[in-house]
Write a protein that holds these residues in place. Structure first.
Motif, PDB file in Angstrom:
ATOM      1  N   ALA A   1       0.827  -1.204   0.000  1.00 16.38           N
ATOM      2  CA  ALA A   1       0.000   0.000   0.000  1.00 16.38           C
ATOM      3  C   ALA A   1       0.864   1.259   0.000  1.00 16.38           C
ATOM      4  CB  ALA A   1      -0.935  -0.010   1.206  1.00 16.38           C
ATOM      5  N   THR A   2       1.967   1.219   0.754  1.00 17.73           N
ATOM      6  CA  THR A   2       2.867   2.373   0.816  1.00 17.73           C
ATOM      7  C   THR A   2       3.555   2.599  -0.525  1.00 17.73           C
ATOM      8  OG1 THR A   2       3.243   1.888   3.142  1.00 17.73           O
ATOM      9  CG2 THR A   2       4.822   3.349   2.068  1.00 17.73           C
ATOM     10  N   VAL A   3       3.997   1.532  -1.167  1.00 16.70           N
ATOM     11  CA  VAL A   3       4.665   1.661  -2.470  1.00 16.70           C
ATOM     12  C   VAL A   3       3.696   2.183  -3.523  1.00 16.70           C
ATOM     13  CG1 VAL A   3       5.731   0.318  -4.348  1.00 16.70           C
ATOM     14  CG2 VAL A   3       6.437  -0.068  -1.985  1.00 16.70           C
ATOM     15  N   ILE A   4       2.493   1.633  -3.539  1.00 16.97           N
ATOM     16  CA  ILE A   4       1.491   2.073  -4.510  1.00 16.97           C
ATOM     17  C   ILE A   4       1.177   3.558  -4.305  1.00 16.97           C
ATOM     18  CG2 ILE A   4      -0.940   1.820  -5.204  1.00 16.97           C
ATOM     19  CD1 ILE A   4       0.882  -0.405  -6.211  1.00 16.97           C
ATOM     20  N   LYS A   5       1.053   3.985  -3.051  1.00 13.33           N
ATOM     21  CA  LYS A   5       0.753   5.389  -2.745  1.00 13.33           C
ATOM     22  C   LYS A   5       1.876   6.300  -3.239  1.00 13.33           C
ATOM     23  CE  LYS A   5      -2.062   6.322   1.164  1.00 13.33           C
ATOM     24  NZ  LYS A   5      -2.185   6.452   2.589  1.00 13.33           N
ATOM     25  N   SER A   6       3.129   5.851  -3.061  1.00  8.48           N
ATOM     26  CA  SER A   6       4.261   6.693  -3.446  1.00  8.48           C
ATOM     27  C   SER A   6       4.414   6.786  -4.962  1.00  8.48           C
ATOM     28  CB  SER A   6       5.549   6.167  -2.830  1.00  8.48           C
ATOM     29  OG  SER A   6       5.910   4.927  -3.404  1.00  8.48           O
ATOM     30  N   LEU A   7       3.863   5.825  -5.705  1.00 10.36           N
ATOM     31  CA  LEU A   7       3.969   5.857  -7.159  1.00 10.36           C
ATOM     32  C   LEU A   7       2.899   6.746  -7.797  1.00 10.36           C
ATOM     33  CD1 LEU A   7       4.725   2.095  -7.910  1.00 10.36           C
ATOM     34  CD2 LEU A   7       6.320   4.015  -7.911  1.00 10.36           C
ATOM     35  N   LYS A   8       1.870   7.072  -7.040  1.00  5.61           N
ATOM     36  CA  LYS A   8       0.776   7.896  -7.597  1.00  5.61           C
ATOM     37  C   LYS A   8       1.140   9.333  -7.641  1.00  5.61           C
ATOM     38  CE  LYS A   8      -3.011   4.849  -6.486  1.00  5.61           C
ATOM     39  NZ  LYS A   8      -4.265   4.685  -5.805  1.00  5.61           N
TER      40      LYS A   8
END
Length: 149
Positions: free
Chosen positions: A142-149
């Motif tokens: 979830a943290t990685v996905i958030k940082s890619l947005k």
């Protein structure tokens, strides 16, 4: 029918309360109002000894106790953070992880938890360990996905 139900509940309460009273339980850590007891620590310590194939000797346990406690505290914090963010684990996910682990280790189906149980590691200790690992993976994802947005 209802009087038998109450009798069964009464007997269950007596049995479980005697089992609890038979062991000295003490709180060894408080992580944001969630407690870790000496029983939690001993169970996880036994699991660590089995997984690492170390002998179950008091001297080794003494040396590992503080490290295992740190792991338990960190796991508790990770679980709390994941839950704060609305990330949870279902029973189905835990059971799937256990099945996958049994496949990777070439174990018979439904044998992992039973084998640890025979070695004095309660089922809840295994389930909590797996649950925390799944939560941590989900939290990282979830943290990685958030940082890619």
């Amino acid at each position: 029918m209802s009087k038998y139900f109450f009798l069964l509940v009464f007997c269950f309460n007596i049995i479980t309360s005697k089992c609890i009273l038979a062991r000295d339980i003490s709180i060894i850590a408080n992580v944001n109002d969630e407690i870790i007891t000496n029983i939690d620590l001993e169970n996880r310590l036994n699991l660590a000894l089995i997984i690492s194939k170390l002998p179950n000797e008091e001297e080794i346990k003494k040396r590992l106790r503080s490290q295992v406690l740190k792991v338990l505290i960190e796991e508790t914090l990770k679980i709390q953070e994941a839950n704060r963010l609305g990330i949870y684990v279902t029973t189905e996910e835990v059971l799937t992880d256990i099945k996958n682990l049994e496949l990777r280790l070439n174990l018979k189906p439904d044998s992992l938890v039973k084998d640890f149980g025979k070695r004095n590691v309660p089922e809840i200790t295994i389930l909590n360990q797996i649950r925390s690992q799944i939560l941590w993976r989900k939290l990282l994802y979830a943290t990685v996905i958030k940082s890619l947005k």
